[in-house]
Enzyme design. Structure first.
Site, PDB file in Angstrom:
ATOM      1  N   GLY A 114      -7.793  -9.313  -2.013  1.00 39.63           N
ATOM      2  CA  GLY A 114      -7.287  -7.942  -2.087  1.00 39.63           C
ATOM      3  C   GLY A 114      -6.251  -7.754  -3.186  1.00 39.63           C
ATOM      4  O   GLY A 114      -5.839  -6.627  -3.469  1.00 39.63           O
ATOM      5  N   CYS A 178      -0.816  -2.348   6.089  1.00 43.11           N
ATOM      6  CA  CYS A 178      -1.245  -1.731   4.832  1.00 43.11           C
ATOM      7  C   CYS A 178      -2.765  -1.876   4.718  1.00 43.11           C
ATOM      8  O   CYS A 178      -3.288  -2.984   4.624  1.00 43.11           O
ATOM      9  CB  CYS A 178      -0.542  -2.416   3.663  1.00 43.11           C
ATOM     10  SG  CYS A 178      -1.139  -1.864   2.076  1.00 43.11           S
ATOM     11  N   TYR A 407      13.559  -4.534   5.821  1.00 43.17           N
ATOM     12  CA  TYR A 407      12.665  -4.287   6.956  1.00 43.17           C
ATOM     13  C   TYR A 407      12.955  -5.367   7.986  1.00 43.17           C
ATOM     14  O   TYR A 407      12.910  -6.553   7.654  1.00 43.17           O
ATOM     15  CB  TYR A 407      11.188  -4.420   6.531  1.00 43.17           C
ATOM     16  CG  TYR A 407      10.561  -3.180   5.960  1.00 43.17           C
ATOM     17  CD1 TYR A 407      11.221  -2.402   5.024  1.00 43.17           C
ATOM     18  CD2 TYR A 407       9.278  -2.797   6.347  1.00 43.17           C
ATOM     19  CE1 TYR A 407      10.612  -1.269   4.487  1.00 43.17           C
ATOM     20  CE2 TYR A 407       8.668  -1.666   5.819  1.00 43.17           C
ATOM     21  CZ  TYR A 407       9.338  -0.905   4.886  1.00 43.17           C
ATOM     22  OH  TYR A 407       8.730   0.208   4.355  1.00 43.17           O
ATOM     23  N   LEU A 476       5.055 -17.156   4.254  1.00 45.96           N
ATOM     24  CA  LEU A 476       4.148 -17.378   3.121  1.00 45.96           C
ATOM     25  C   LEU A 476       3.536 -16.086   2.580  1.00 45.96           C
ATOM     26  O   LEU A 476       3.390 -15.912   1.370  1.00 45.96           O
ATOM     27  CB  LEU A 476       3.023 -18.344   3.518  1.00 45.96           C
ATOM     28  CG  LEU A 476       2.024 -18.647   2.386  1.00 45.96           C
ATOM     29  CD1 LEU A 476       2.673 -19.473   1.289  1.00 45.96           C
ATOM     30  CD2 LEU A 476       0.781 -19.318   2.907  1.00 45.96           C
ATOM     31  N   ASN A 477       3.171 -15.162   3.463  1.00 48.61           N
ATOM     32  CA  ASN A 477       2.546 -13.933   2.971  1.00 48.61           C
ATOM     33  C   ASN A 477       3.527 -13.053   2.195  1.00 48.61           C
ATOM     34  O   ASN A 477       3.108 -12.115   1.521  1.00 48.61           O
ATOM     35  CB  ASN A 477       1.928 -13.138   4.123  1.00 48.61           C
ATOM     36  CG  ASN A 477       0.456 -13.483   4.323  1.00 48.61           C
ATOM     37  OD1 ASN A 477      -0.112 -14.226   3.546  1.00 48.61           O
ATOM     38  ND2 ASN A 477      -0.147 -12.935   5.359  1.00 48.61           N
ATOM     39  N   TYR A 478       4.823 -13.346   2.320  1.00 48.52           N
ATOM     40  CA  TYR A 478       5.812 -12.639   1.491  1.00 48.52           C
ATOM     41  C   TYR A 478       6.173 -13.556   0.320  1.00 48.52           C
ATOM     42  O   TYR A 478       7.325 -13.946   0.128  1.00 48.52           O
ATOM     43  CB  TYR A 478       7.051 -12.284   2.310  1.00 48.52           C
ATOM     44  CG  TYR A 478       6.828 -11.215   3.344  1.00 48.52           C
ATOM     45  CD1 TYR A 478       5.616 -10.529   3.436  1.00 48.52           C
ATOM     46  CD2 TYR A 478       7.839 -10.850   4.235  1.00 48.52           C
ATOM     47  CE1 TYR A 478       5.422  -9.539   4.383  1.00 48.52           C
ATOM     48  CE2 TYR A 478       7.649  -9.852   5.186  1.00 48.52           C
ATOM     49  CZ  TYR A 478       6.441  -9.210   5.256  1.00 48.52           C
ATOM     50  OH  TYR A 478       6.259  -8.223   6.194  1.00 48.52           O
TER      51      TYR A 478
HETATM   52  C1  LIG Z   1       1.604  -3.090   0.393  1.00 44.80           C
HETATM   53  C2  LIG Z   1       1.595  -4.415   1.078  1.00 44.80           C
HETATM   54  C3  LIG Z   1       1.720  -4.463   2.458  1.00 44.80           C
HETATM   55  C4  LIG Z   1       1.693  -5.660   3.140  1.00 44.80           C
HETATM   56  N1  LIG Z   1       1.803  -5.668   4.495  1.00 44.80           N
HETATM   57  C5  LIG Z   1       1.710  -6.832   5.170  1.00 44.80           C
HETATM   58  C6  LIG Z   1       1.750  -6.870   6.582  1.00 44.80           C
HETATM   59  O1  LIG Z   1       1.879  -5.849   7.243  1.00 44.80           O
HETATM   60  N2  LIG Z   1       1.633  -8.076   7.197  1.00 44.80           N
HETATM   61  C7  LIG Z   1       1.490  -9.237   6.490  1.00 44.80           C
HETATM   62  O2  LIG Z   1       1.352 -10.312   7.093  1.00 44.80           O
HETATM   63  N3  LIG Z   1       1.484  -9.229   5.143  1.00 44.80           N
HETATM   64  C8  LIG Z   1       1.583  -8.065   4.482  1.00 44.80           C
HETATM   65  N4  LIG Z   1       1.539  -8.064   3.117  1.00 44.80           N
HETATM   66  C9  LIG Z   1       1.394  -9.346   2.422  1.00 44.80           C
HETATM   67  C10 LIG Z   1      -0.067  -9.734   2.356  1.00 44.80           C
HETATM   68  O3  LIG Z   1      -0.533 -10.145   3.617  1.00 44.80           O
HETATM   69  C11 LIG Z   1      -0.226 -10.912   1.410  1.00 44.80           C
HETATM   70  O4  LIG Z   1       0.175 -10.534   0.121  1.00 44.80           O
HETATM   71  C12 LIG Z   1      -1.666 -11.409   1.383  1.00 44.80           C
HETATM   72  O5  LIG Z   1      -1.702 -12.699   0.815  1.00 44.80           O
HETATM   73  C13 LIG Z   1      -2.550 -10.473   0.601  1.00 44.80           C
HETATM   74  O6  LIG Z   1      -3.885 -10.839   0.684  1.00 44.80           O
HETATM   75  P1  LIG Z   1      -4.866 -10.336  -0.461  1.00 44.80           P
HETATM   76  O7  LIG Z   1      -6.187 -10.948  -0.222  1.00 44.80           O
HETATM   77  O8  LIG Z   1      -4.769  -8.870  -0.587  1.00 44.80           O
HETATM   78  O9  LIG Z   1      -4.137 -10.934  -1.718  1.00 44.80           O
HETATM   79  P2  LIG Z   1      -4.547 -11.821  -2.966  1.00 44.80           P
HETATM   80  O10 LIG Z   1      -3.504 -11.494  -3.973  1.00 44.80           O
HETATM   81  O11 LIG Z   1      -5.951 -11.634  -3.337  1.00 44.80           O
HETATM   82  O12 LIG Z   1      -4.349 -13.299  -2.452  1.00 44.80           O
HETATM   83  C14 LIG Z   1      -3.122 -13.783  -1.950  1.00 44.80           C
HETATM   84  C15 LIG Z   1      -3.142 -15.310  -1.932  1.00 44.80           C
HETATM   85  O13 LIG Z   1      -4.231 -15.776  -1.150  1.00 44.80           O
HETATM   86  C16 LIG Z   1      -5.159 -16.516  -1.953  1.00 44.80           C
HETATM   87  N5  LIG Z   1      -6.510 -16.095  -1.575  1.00 44.80           N
HETATM   88  C17 LIG Z   1      -7.009 -14.840  -1.638  1.00 44.80           C
HETATM   89  N6  LIG Z   1      -8.275 -14.832  -1.220  1.00 44.80           N
HETATM   90  C18 LIG Z   1      -8.599 -16.102  -0.884  1.00 44.80           C
HETATM   91  C19 LIG Z   1      -9.784 -16.704  -0.385  1.00 44.80           C
HETATM   92  N7  LIG Z   1     -10.883 -15.993  -0.159  1.00 44.80           N
HETATM   93  N8  LIG Z   1      -9.777 -18.027  -0.176  1.00 44.80           N
HETATM   94  C20 LIG Z   1      -8.665 -18.762  -0.418  1.00 44.80           C
HETATM   95  N9  LIG Z   1      -7.507 -18.238  -0.887  1.00 44.80           N
HETATM   96  C21 LIG Z   1      -7.475 -16.913  -1.114  1.00 44.80           C
HETATM   97  C22 LIG Z   1      -4.836 -16.125  -3.372  1.00 44.80           C
HETATM   98  O14 LIG Z   1      -5.252 -17.104  -4.281  1.00 44.80           O
HETATM   99  C23 LIG Z   1      -3.344 -15.929  -3.309  1.00 44.80           C
HETATM  100  O15 LIG Z   1      -2.695 -17.168  -3.342  1.00 44.80           O
HETATM  101  C24 LIG Z   1       1.569  -6.868   2.413  1.00 44.80           C
HETATM  102  C25 LIG Z   1       1.471  -6.833   1.031  1.00 44.80           C
HETATM  103  C26 LIG Z   1       1.488  -5.630   0.361  1.00 44.80           C
HETATM  104  C27 LIG Z   1       1.394  -5.601  -1.128  1.00 44.80           C
END
Ligand SMILES: Cc1cc2nc3c(=O)[nH]c(=O)nc-3n(C[C@H](O)[C@H](O)[C@H](O)COP(=O)(O)OP(=O)(O)OC[C@H]3O[C@@H](n4cnc5c(N)ncnc54)[C@H](O)[C@@H]3O)c2cc1C
Ligand SMILES: *[C@@H]1O[C@H](CO)[C@@H](O)[C@H](O)[C@H]1NC(C)=O
Ligand SMILES: *[C@@H]1O[C@H](CO)[C@@H](O)[C@H](O)[C@H]1NC(C)=O
Ligand SMILES: *[C@@H]1O[C@H](CO)[C@@H](O)[C@H](O)[C@H]1NC(C)=O
Ligand SMILES: *[C@@H]1O[C@H](CO)[C@@H](O)[C@H](O)[C@H]1NC(C)=O
Ligand SMILES: *[C@@H]1O[C@H](CO)[C@@H](O)[C@H](O)[C@H]1NC(C)=O
Ligand SMILES: *[C@@H]1O[C@H](CO)[C@@H](O)[C@H](O)[C@H]1NC(C)=O
Ligand SMILES: *[C@@H]1O[C@H](CO)[C@@H](O)[C@H](O)[C@H]1NC(C)=O
Ligand SMILES: *[C@@H]1O[C@H](CO)[C@@H](O)[C@H](O)[C@H]1NC(C)=O
Ligand SMILES: *[C@@H]1O[C@H](CO)[C@@H](O)[C@H](O)[C@H]1NC(C)=O
Ligand SMILES: *[C@@H]1O[C@H](CO)[C@@H](O)[C@H](O)[C@H]1NC(C)=O
Ligand SMILES: *[C@@H]1O[C@H](CO)[C@@H](O)[C@H](O)[C@H]1NC(C)=O
Length: 538
Positions: A114, A178, A407, A476-478
């Protein structure tokens, strides 16, 4: 021929050999080189041709493909390093080809689902790299009878919620608020949302997965084994494999839930209310989650600033029982009936995503967020309530910084019940709430960025006495590269331990062992990946 002349020949050839190997390594990371592309084409099944999924800078749509999932404008500048190739996998075999071919040349691969990574780790790198883009792999299959769903990595949370609600009004899934966040990064990094106190993290509700491992094999829970399956539920998928899909366990939600948003400034007794929130939010009924947002706004007197506390709640029940619950346990908030909105679980997603609740729910299928900003995030965990004097100090600091937000996300409930070793995410019992530091801005430029990033860092520094220590824990997700970066050289393990223990505490050791076993060549690496165990000195 004597030994002398042989070594002389080698000496004569040396510069040529060096030049050749230089050219080889230079071209391996170069779009004008065909080795990698040839391998991709060679590896893929002719019935699923990969050519239509390969974008090099020469393709006219290269930039738009790259930018399509950039979610932090900080990494949309002309000086941001660009990949030399993007593979927009259309089929699982394309993922397999990418892994097999990249591994042969040990190329740096970034996996993007994403694109919401706060530090752009999925689409930016310090070294030459290519992107494996997963957005086309976004199939969702909901099985209401069995209360499960298979969700592919490229799906967004909004799509997951929409597809569940399409089949049932009384099922949901506990994940982020989100809607444009991707499944791949979100779930592999833990994943939490407004049902965390009732149902725990997303990864507490994952029962199977499909991955492509370092050898290009398609594996599921049974064939990957429990260790690797443990690691990809919060340890960050990108250190171990490419996640193709997760099988999730749906959870029960009432036909109608109740949400509210109530705001109080310091002039409206916010300090007292926040003080009391600390003693209520992590302990109250598991059906209730009350997020607290703190920001700085104009005071009622011209030229003054005040702190505003915004309480946003999700209650898995009706407004009548919510009011009686809160007026008993949290009267300071002064919640009344007109603050409460009763609506379906799916529409509560709209509310939490800041859409008007009357907006058609199809908007959850939009993959593009309404607007993008420049941002920096950091995180912390609070284990002891903060005194009123402490809170007043924080307000004063925020008012001097102006452009930062906090937050507070309460834990307790299910979060305190799950053992901290169940999945890699370790922040369970003993945590009252998680802090997210936010700095948002909307002007380009390096100077501006540094200025705002430093605001977040300064508030983080100020908060030191109030948060966890040894280690100072982080989520980690942050993603926060301030915690350290891995250069994958001889110090890789020591570098990895610094951020690794903050994200995973004692679970870091198990992650390292699993990593060493499943990816001994450290192919799946990034700025903050799990390192392999250091080689024993011979
Ligand atoms: C607006 C916003 C709101 C958010 N709200 C929340 C929330 O409410 N709760 C929460 O927990 N987090 C939240 N986050 C954080 C979010 O969960 C993390 O940024 C998450 O990693 C995003 O996943 P993505 O696939 O969109 O990101 P990406 O940028 O695509 O990936 C994030 C990480 O995961 C790895 N990755 C992605 N896809 C794969 C795959 N298929 N296999 C292996 N590795 C992979 C990437 O290499 C990278 O290291 C939020 C972030 C934003 C920007
Ligand atoms: C790719 O390699 C060619 C020749 O080896 C070189 O001219 C070109 O500048 C390189 N491009 C990049 C982006 O490194
Ligand atoms: C393609 O595959 C064949 C056999 O699998 C191999 O002999 C050949 O070298 C490969 N070509 C490339 C460019 O990788
Ligand atoms: C990119 O350009 C090359 C060369 O023109 C072409 O072969 C390839 O199909 C293009 N890729 C896509 C995805 O359009
Ligand atoms: C990203 O940068 C490009 C090139 O400067 C620009 O065209 C595009 O609008 C930017 N994206 C956003 C969302 O601002
Ligand atoms: C539902 O679960 C049952 C029992 O576990 C299983 O036999 C059945 O195949 C499942 N149905 C589907 C569609 O997966
Ligand atoms: C849920 O709310 C809708 C609309 O307000 C209402 O028609 C319905 O009866 C409610 N359902 C329950 C179970 O209360
Ligand atoms: C703030 O608290 C005081 C004392 O408890 C009370 O008198 C006053 O009404 C409160 N103000 C608001 C806006 O609730
Ligand atoms: C605040 O300033 C505005 C315009 O500058 C003025 O109209 C208003 O009367 C002022 N209010 C107070 C309370 O001073
Ligand atoms: C806050 O006050 C400043 C002046 O002190 C004014 O410029 C600004 O527009 C105000 N902001 C809001 C949101 O009212
Ligand atoms: C309910 O609370 C809101 C503020 O949260 C206030 O504006 C409104 O007047 C209150 N309504 C009643 C009936 O007390
Ligand atoms: C939501 O939209 C409806 C209908 O357009 C409108 O009446 C209502 O005021 C809006 N609510 C908010 C909070 O903007």
């Amino acid at each position: 021929m004597g030994a002398l002349s042989l070594s002389r020949i080698i000496l004569l050839l040396l510069p040529i050999l060096l030049l050749l190997s230089f050219l080889r390594s230079a071209s391996a990371a170069n779009s004008s080189d065909n080795t990698f592309v040839n391998c991709l084409v060679n590896q893929s099944n002719p019935s699923h041709p990969i050519t239509s999924a390969i974008f090099t800078p020469e393709n006219t749509s290269f930039s738009s493909v790259l930018q399509a999932y950039v979610r932090n404008l900080r990494f949309n500048t002309s000086t941001t390093r660009k990949p030399y190739l993007i593979i927009t996998a259309l089929h699982v075999s394309h993922v397999q080809a990418a892994v097999v071919c990249a591994q042969k040349q040990n190329l740096q691969m970034k996996i993007r689902s994403g694109g919401h990574d706060y530090e752009g780790v999925s689409y930016v790198a310090e070294v030459p790299f290519f992107i494996l883009d997963m957005f086309n792999l976004r199939f969702i299959e909901v099985d209401i009878k069995n209360e499960t769903a298979w969700v592919q990595a490229g799906a967004t949370l909004g799509e997951v919620y929409y597809r569940i609600a399409e089949k049932s009004k009384v099922h949901g899934f506990p994940a982020g608020v989100c809607p444009t966040v991707g499944v791949g990064g979100h779930i592999s990094g833990g994943g939490y949302g407004n049902m965390i106190r009732k149902y725990g993290l997303s990864v507490d509700n994952v029962i199977d997965a499909q991955i492509i491992d370092v050898q290009g094999r398609l594996l599921n829970r049974e064939s990957m084994g429990e260790d690797l399956f443990w690691a990809i539920r919060g340890g960050g998928g990108a250190s171990f494999a490419v996640v193709i899909s997760y099988k999730i366990k749906l959870v029960r939600v009432p036909e109608n839930v109740t949400v509210f948003q109530v705001r109080r400034t310091l002039e409206e007794n916010a300090t007292d209310i926040v003080y009391n929130w600390q003693h209520v939010a992590p302990y109250i009924d598991n059906d209730l989650f009350i997020r607290l947002i703190l920001d700085v706004v104009n005071g009622t007197q011209n030229g003054t600033k005040t702190v505003r506390a915004t309480f946003i709640a999700m209650y898995l029940g009706d407004s009548k029982s919510l009011l009686s619950l809160l007026n008993g346990k949290f009267p300071q908030l002064g919640l009344n009936q007109s603050d409460c909105i009763e609506t379906s679980w799916l529409k509560s997603v709209l509310f939490w995503a800041n859409f008007n609740i009357t907006t058609p729910v199809d908007i959850l299928l939009d993959r593009q967020p309404p607007s993008l900003i420049y941002l920096k995030r950091k995180s912390d965990y609070v284990k002891e309530p903060i005194s009123k004097e402490g809170l007043e100090g924080i307000w004063k600091k925020m008012i001097t910084l102006v452009d930062t937000l906090l937050y507070f996300n309460p834990y307790g409930g299910k979060m305190a019940e799950v053992p901290s070793t169940e999945v890699p995410f370790p922040h369970r019992a003993g945590n009252l709430w998680k802090v997210q530091y936010m700095a948002n801005w909307n002007q380009p430029g390096k100077e501006v960025a540094i200025q705002y990033i430093n605001l977040a860092r300064e508030l983080y520094k100020y908060m030191t006495p109030f948060v966890s220590k040894n280690p100072r824990e982080a989520f980690l997700n942050y993603k926060d590269l301030d915690l350290g970066i891995n250069h994958h050289g001889k110090d890789s393990y020591d570098e990895g331990r610094v951020y690794g223990e903050e994200y995973f505490k004692d679970n870091f050791n198990r992650l390292v062992q699993i990593k060493t076993k499943v990816d001994p060549g450290n192919f799946f690496r990034n700025e903050q990946s799990i390192p392999i165990l250091p080689q024993r000195k011979i």
